[in-house]
Design a protein around this motif. Structure first.
Motif, PDB file in Angstrom:
ATOM      1  N   SER A  19       0.843  -1.188   0.000  1.00 37.63           N
ATOM      2  CA  SER A  19       0.000   0.000   0.000  1.00 37.63           C
ATOM      3  C   SER A  19       0.886   1.248   0.000  1.00 37.63           C
ATOM      4  O   SER A  19       2.034   1.199   0.438  1.00 37.63           O
ATOM      5  CB  SER A  19      -0.877   0.005   1.256  1.00 37.63           C
ATOM      6  N   LYS A  20       0.333   2.362  -0.458  1.00 35.69           N
ATOM      7  CA  LYS A  20       1.066   3.626  -0.399  1.00 35.69           C
ATOM      8  C   LYS A  20       1.134   4.168   1.021  1.00 35.69           C
ATOM      9  O   LYS A  20       1.956   5.017   1.319  1.00 35.69           O
ATOM     10  CB  LYS A  20       0.416   4.652  -1.328  1.00 35.69           C
ATOM     11  N   LEU A  21       0.247   3.671   1.899  1.00 40.04           N
ATOM     12  CA  LEU A  21       0.328   4.052   3.303  1.00 40.04           C
ATOM     13  C   LEU A  21       1.531   3.365   3.922  1.00 40.04           C
ATOM     14  O   LEU A  21       1.905   2.261   3.522  1.00 40.04           O
ATOM     15  CB  LEU A  21      -0.941   3.651   4.037  1.00 40.04           C
ATOM     16  N   LYS A  22       2.128   4.020   4.916  1.00 39.16           N
ATOM     17  CA  LYS A  22       3.311   3.478   5.584  1.00 39.16           C
ATOM     18  C   LYS A  22       3.080   3.404   7.082  1.00 39.16           C
ATOM     19  O   LYS A  22       2.303   4.189   7.636  1.00 39.16           O
ATOM     20  CB  LYS A  22       4.530   4.373   5.316  1.00 39.16           C
ATOM     21  N   ALA A  23       3.771   2.466   7.717  1.00 36.66           N
ATOM     22  CA  ALA A  23       3.702   2.376   9.176  1.00 36.66           C
ATOM     23  C   ALA A  23       4.073   3.734   9.757  1.00 36.66           C
ATOM     24  O   ALA A  23       5.019   4.381   9.308  1.00 36.66           O
ATOM     25  CB  ALA A  23       4.649   1.290   9.689  1.00 36.66           C
ATOM     26  N   GLY A  24       3.284   4.188  10.720  1.00 40.24           N
ATOM     27  CA  GLY A  24       3.507   5.492  11.334  1.00 40.24           C
ATOM     28  C   GLY A  24       2.611   6.587  10.775  1.00 40.24           C
ATOM     29  O   GLY A  24       2.451   7.633  11.397  1.00 40.24           O
ATOM     30  N   ASP A  25       2.018   6.375   9.597  1.00 37.89           N
ATOM     31  CA  ASP A  25       1.081   7.363   9.043  1.00 37.89           C
ATOM     32  C   ASP A  25      -0.108   7.514   9.987  1.00 37.89           C
ATOM     33  O   ASP A  25      -0.566   6.540  10.591  1.00 37.89           O
ATOM     34  CB  ASP A  25       0.552   6.935   7.674  1.00 37.89           C
ATOM     35  N   ILE A  26      -0.609   8.734  10.110  1.00 38.99           N
ATOM     36  CA  ILE A  26      -1.808   9.012  10.897  1.00 38.99           C
ATOM     37  C   ILE A  26      -2.938   9.332   9.918  1.00 38.99           C
ATOM     38  O   ILE A  26      -2.784  10.189   9.041  1.00 38.99           O
ATOM     39  CB  ILE A  26      -1.598  10.203  11.853  1.00 38.99           C
TER      40      ILE A  26
END
Length: 185
Positions: free
Chosen positions: A135-142
């Motif tokens: 996914s384009k989301l990454k760990a740590g994204d809010i």
């Protein structure tokens, strides 16, 4: 209610087949609404309703009625009841308003092809991405002001990464979310 409920935005995106929270999507939606209903809603009105253009006033009742008709409802009142009850005329739909998830709970969302995220509610409608696969989301994204429904896209009003607001985010725009679950772990 300056902007529409995220679930209504999800329904509009699903019906149109594209993300309506982009300028191009808002323009397409404006044209499609007129084509389907015979009623005109300007693209700037659509942009205000979907949050592209900041707007604090409530939409006119006639505007809401047009949107409801576009989505196949006889009135805004029926659409509102559908959203509030999360029940359609065909039975229960697996809708999850991420704002309803208790603090500390984890949400797992999957969509094609092989995309998965796990996020944890950190309070006040904010979710932190714990893990992300493809996914384009990454760990740590809010993630702020998000909604998800099986068969519909994941819509996020704001993604904060490293203190910077990256703007809106849509996942599973083409086929919708395939799996959705909430857990303690």
């Amino acid at each position: 209610m300056a902007n529409l409920d995220p679930y209504v935005i999800s329904m509009l995106s699903h019906k149109l087949g594209t993300d309506v929270t982009t300028p191009a999507g808002a323009t397409q939606l404006s044209h499609d609404i007129e084509s389907v209903t015979g009623e005109h809603l300007g693209r700037n009105t659509v942009k205000r309703l979907t949050g592209i253009i900041p707007y604090e006033n409530n939409p006119r009742r006639a505007t809401l009625e047009i949107l409801a008709n576009y989505l196949g409802f006889e009135s805004w009142a029926l659409l509102s009841a559908y959203i509030n009850d999360r029940v359609s005329q065909f039975g229960n739909e697996p809708f999850l308003s991420l704002n309803d998830v208790a603090d500390g709970k984890k949400v797992r969302i999957e969509w094609q092809p092989d995309r998965k995220i796990v996020m944890q509610h950190r309070g006040e409608g904010r979710f932190e991405v714990i893990s992300s696969e493809n996914s384009k989301l990454k760990a740590g994204d809010i993630l702020e002001q998000a909604s998800a429904s099986q068969g519909f896209p994941l819509l996020v009003k704001s993604v904060i990464r490293g203190g910077k607001n990256l703007g809106t985010y849509t996942a599973a725009a083409e086929f919708g979310v395939s799996k959705l679950s909430v857990s303690d772990e």
